[in-house]
Write a protein that holds these residues in place. Structure first.
Motif, PDB file in Angstrom:
ATOM      1  N   ARG A 149     -27.283  11.982  45.249  1.00 56.15           N
ATOM      2  CA  ARG A 149     -28.316  10.983  45.534  1.00 56.15           C
ATOM      3  C   ARG A 149     -28.442  10.729  47.031  1.00 56.15           C
ATOM      4  O   ARG A 149     -29.542  10.541  47.560  1.00 56.15           O
ATOM      5  N   ALA A 150     -27.305  10.730  47.731  1.00 54.65           N
ATOM      6  CA  ALA A 150     -27.347  10.548  49.188  1.00 54.65           C
ATOM      7  C   ALA A 150     -28.052  11.725  49.852  1.00 54.65           C
ATOM      8  O   ALA A 150     -28.839  11.539  50.797  1.00 54.65           O
ATOM      9  N   GLY A 151     -27.778  12.933  49.361  1.00 54.02           N
ATOM     10  CA  GLY A 151     -28.446  14.107  49.912  1.00 54.02           C
ATOM     11  C   GLY A 151     -29.946  14.075  49.688  1.00 54.02           C
ATOM     12  O   GLY A 151     -30.732  14.399  50.593  1.00 54.02           O
ATOM     13  N   LEU A 198     -31.772  11.407  49.284  1.00 54.85           N
ATOM     14  CA  LEU A 198     -32.333  10.361  50.139  1.00 54.85           C
ATOM     15  C   LEU A 198     -32.469  10.854  51.580  1.00 54.85           C
ATOM     16  O   LEU A 198     -33.472  10.573  52.255  1.00 54.85           O
ATOM     17  N   SER A 199     -31.477  11.600  52.054  1.00 50.03           N
ATOM     18  CA  SER A 199     -31.545  12.154  53.408  1.00 50.03           C
ATOM     19  C   SER A 199     -32.738  13.099  53.546  1.00 50.03           C
ATOM     20  O   SER A 199     -33.463  13.065  54.551  1.00 50.03           O
ATOM     21  N   VAL A 200     -32.943  13.948  52.527  1.00 54.84           N
ATOM     22  CA  VAL A 200     -34.085  14.873  52.555  1.00 54.84           C
ATOM     23  C   VAL A 200     -35.398  14.100  52.556  1.00 54.84           C
ATOM     24  O   VAL A 200     -36.349  14.443  53.282  1.00 54.84           O
ATOM     25  N   ILE A 233     -35.946  11.028  53.681  1.00 53.35           N
ATOM     26  CA  ILE A 233     -36.124  10.387  54.989  1.00 53.35           C
ATOM     27  C   ILE A 233     -36.596  11.405  56.015  1.00 53.35           C
ATOM     28  O   ILE A 233     -37.507  11.141  56.816  1.00 53.35           O
ATOM     29  N   PHE A 234     -35.980  12.593  55.985  1.00 55.74           N
ATOM     30  CA  PHE A 234     -36.374  13.646  56.931  1.00 55.74           C
ATOM     31  C   PHE A 234     -37.820  14.074  56.699  1.00 55.74           C
ATOM     32  O   PHE A 234     -38.597  14.249  57.650  1.00 55.74           O
TER      33      PHE A 234
END
Length: 281
Positions: free
Chosen positions: A8-10, A12-14, A16-17
């Motif tokens: 889920r963190a990954g 979310l990072s994608v 945001i990017f």
């Protein structure tokens, strides 16, 4: 739920990017009717990008990606003294950082041991440390250039100065914080001072020492960029400044991203080393 946290963190990072790239793309899209409102001198300064009808002279994500690919595809080219690939410039900077950092470690760790083990030495050296520690490393650059008369060695000296204090202070703190019970056991067993330092104090203080070394490498990589902007010649800091003089914003952004990636790699390496020396009581 816990097992899916990295996924889920990954994601979310994608997300945001992707949002960042989308905003960047929209902000630099061509627009109609703005070309005539652009000051001609400004248009010439930014290589005509503003006169092409863009909202901003800032390059688009695709422009930066193309520039970045060109730099990554051939990072070690040499086309003259002032035109060398970003890989060569990073190698110069890393070399200076590593040399200055290792010299600082060779000075700070033994001296930190001495300060941590001796209240007398601590009280004697503490005023000097408190005066010198807040001084910006770049403030030493003029004196280094005047006395050393070599820009590369002066940059290494600045790295030495900025790397010294976190390692010195953390080493002294780690040594002074070793449990008295462990020192008393060593004294009861009549362990010599050298063996006590290596077999009792060093393992106990190692996590704190590694924390200081991790802080130092981050500061060193931060400072080398600014130092190379001042002294010029070679290095990633000089590359950024030279590309600014050439108004190559794409190359500047490429260098900034590479600086961040190298800094992250250095921090991760020291973080992994810190976990290796950590222990559970």
């Amino acid at each position: 739920m816990t097992a899916s946290l990295p996924l889920r963190a990954g994601l979310l990072s994608v997300a945001i990017f992707a949002a960042f790239i989308a905003i960047w793309h929209v902000a630099t899209l061509p627009t109609q009717g703005t070309a005539g409102n652009v000051d001609p001198e400004y248009a010439a300064l930014v290589s005509g990008a503003a006169s092409e009808g863009r909202k901003s002279a800032f390059p688009t994500p695709l422009d930066v990606a193309a520039t970045m690919w060109g730099q990554i595809k051939d990072p070690f080219y040499v086309r003259g003294a002032n035109d060398q690939g970003v890989g060569i410039q990073l190698a110069y900077s890393l070399g200076r950082v590593i040399v200055g950092y290792l010299i600082a470690a060779a000075v700070a760790i033994p001296l930190g041991f001495l300060i941590g083990m001796s209240p007398l030495v601590y009280r004697a050296l503490d005023p000097f440390i408190q005066i010198l520690k807040p001084i910006s490393p770049l403030a030493w650059m003029p004196l280094a250039l005047y006395t050393i008369k070599d820009s590369g060695i002066s940059a290494i000296f600045v790295i030495f100065i900025c790397s010294l204090w976190p390692m010195l202070i953390n080493t002294a703190f780690g040594v002074a914080s070793v449990r008295k019970e462990w020192l008393n056991v060593a004294a009861t067993l009549e362990v010599g001072a050298l063996r006590k330092a290596f077999l009792v104090i060093l393992p106990a203080a190692a996590p704190t020492i590694m924390t200081g070394m991790r802080i130092s490498i981050g500061i060193a990589w931060l400072v080398i960029v600014a130092a190379e902007m001042l002294v010029g010649g070679t290095g990633i800091g000089y590359f950024v400044w030279n590309e600014w003089n050439n108004l190559s914003i794409g190359n500047i952004i490429t260098a900034i991203l590479l600086i961040g990636l190298v800094g992250m790699a250095l921090d991760l390496a020291l973080g992994r080393a810190a976990r290796l020396v950590a222990y559970r009581e």
